[in-house]
Write a protein that holds these residues in place. Structure first.
Motif: not given
Ligand code: C5P
Length: 299
Positions: A231-243
């Motif tokens: 859910a964090v990745f869906r809300v915050a694509p920047d966090v997904y990119r870092v992951a």
């Protein structure tokens, strides 16, 4: 002390402390409740990335706050709300100034604001001779935010309910945490709103018990999970990119804490943690890294 703070009336009318940040080593979301909150089960530890709080009597009636982050100087500040609620409970007319020095990122999943509220409750209870126990302060804290009560039970605790039911636990492990904070505030309510029950695939009900018994970071990391991560990745694509960047750089397992934008990994020794921090810095993704001791409690 911040230059905008009102003058103190007497030298002995100021109390100060630090509050740690929290890390969710496990976070199981059990489902949506009728009141709009979600039932959780989470093993949480305190980590030594801390804010500093000073509560002092002021010559101005009411509760005021100064902070190195000017965005946090209004009455919505959780430290302010905690002091106001305690004053009301004790029947005190407050003349209080709170000076806050923030090091914990805001809306980063580390519950910095909730920790500030818990520390303020402790400090004001002392300043106003309130005589309340930690249990009573935790109950007042639950009215301010779901993550406030747990701070009275750190260094390590299991939280259930919406977070307000807390049971202290003792970890066999002590060591160091590498934190890598993405410069991106993530809204907790947005994350819970997009959470779907299918996101909980990682949940493992034995993990808490295995982490409590574990003696090394290597034993703990595979047991860590966070049902809110997708859910964090869906809300915050920047966090997904870092992951993705972290996974691509073979940096080993890192998880995110709570509903926020901070990645963590546990280490048994400080030097190895610092080496991993340098490798994160080399990603050049604007992450702020810190290596801090854990588990730690509220002092
Ligand atoms: O309690 P707190 O103010 O930290 O919660 C912020 C928001 O996060 C709530 O309004 C709710 O939308 C969501 N939340 C939730 N379930 C929880 C904790 C928070 O849905 N257990």
């Amino acid at each position: 002390m911040n230059a905008t703070a009102p003058n103190m009336t007497r030298a002995d009318t100021s109390v100060a402390t630090t509050n740690p940040s929290k890390l969710n080593l496990t976070l199981q979301v059990l489902g949506l409740r009728a009141d709009g909150f979600h039932d959780l089960r989470s093993l949480v530890i305190g980590a030594g990335l801390s804010d500093r709080i000073e509560c002092m009597r002021s010559d101005v009636p009411g509760v005021s706050v100064s902070c190195n982050d000017v965005e946090l100087t209004g009455p919505a500040n959780l430290a302010c709300r905690a002091a106001t609620r305690l004053a009301e409970h004790l029947g005190v007319d407050p003349d209080l100034h709170v000076d806050l020095e923030k090091f914990i990122p805001v809306a980063g999943g580390l519950a910095g604001g909730s920790g500030n509220a818990a520390a303020t409750l402790r400090l004001c209870n002392r300043l106003w001779n309130g005589g309340l126990t930690d249990g009573e302060l935790a109950e007042l804290g639950a009215e301010i935010g779901s993550d406030v009560p747990l701070f009275f039970s750190l260094p390590a605790a299991v939280m259930t309910g919406r977070g307000e039911r807390v049971e202290r636990v003792s970890l066999a492990w002590r060591g160091w945490v590498l934190l890598a904070c993405v410069d991106c505030a993530v809204s907790t309510s947005e994350v819970f709103a997009v959470w779907a029950s299918a996101d909980g695939g990682d949940s493992d009900t034995d993990s808490v018990e295995r982490i409590v018994r574990a003696r090394t970071a290597e034993q703990i990391m595979p047991c860590c999970f966070n049902d809110l991560e997708a859910a964090v990745f869906r809300v915050a694509p920047d966090v997904y990119r870092v992951a993705n960047a972290i996974a691509g750089a073979s940096l080993g397992p890192m998880r995110i804490s709570g509903a926020g934008s901070t990645f963590y990994r546990l280490f048994d020794d400080q030097e190895t943690a610092h080496r991993a921090a340098s490798r994160i810095d080399e990603l050049r993704m604007g992450l702020t890294t810190a290596v801090v001791p854990a588990p730690v409690g509220l002092v």
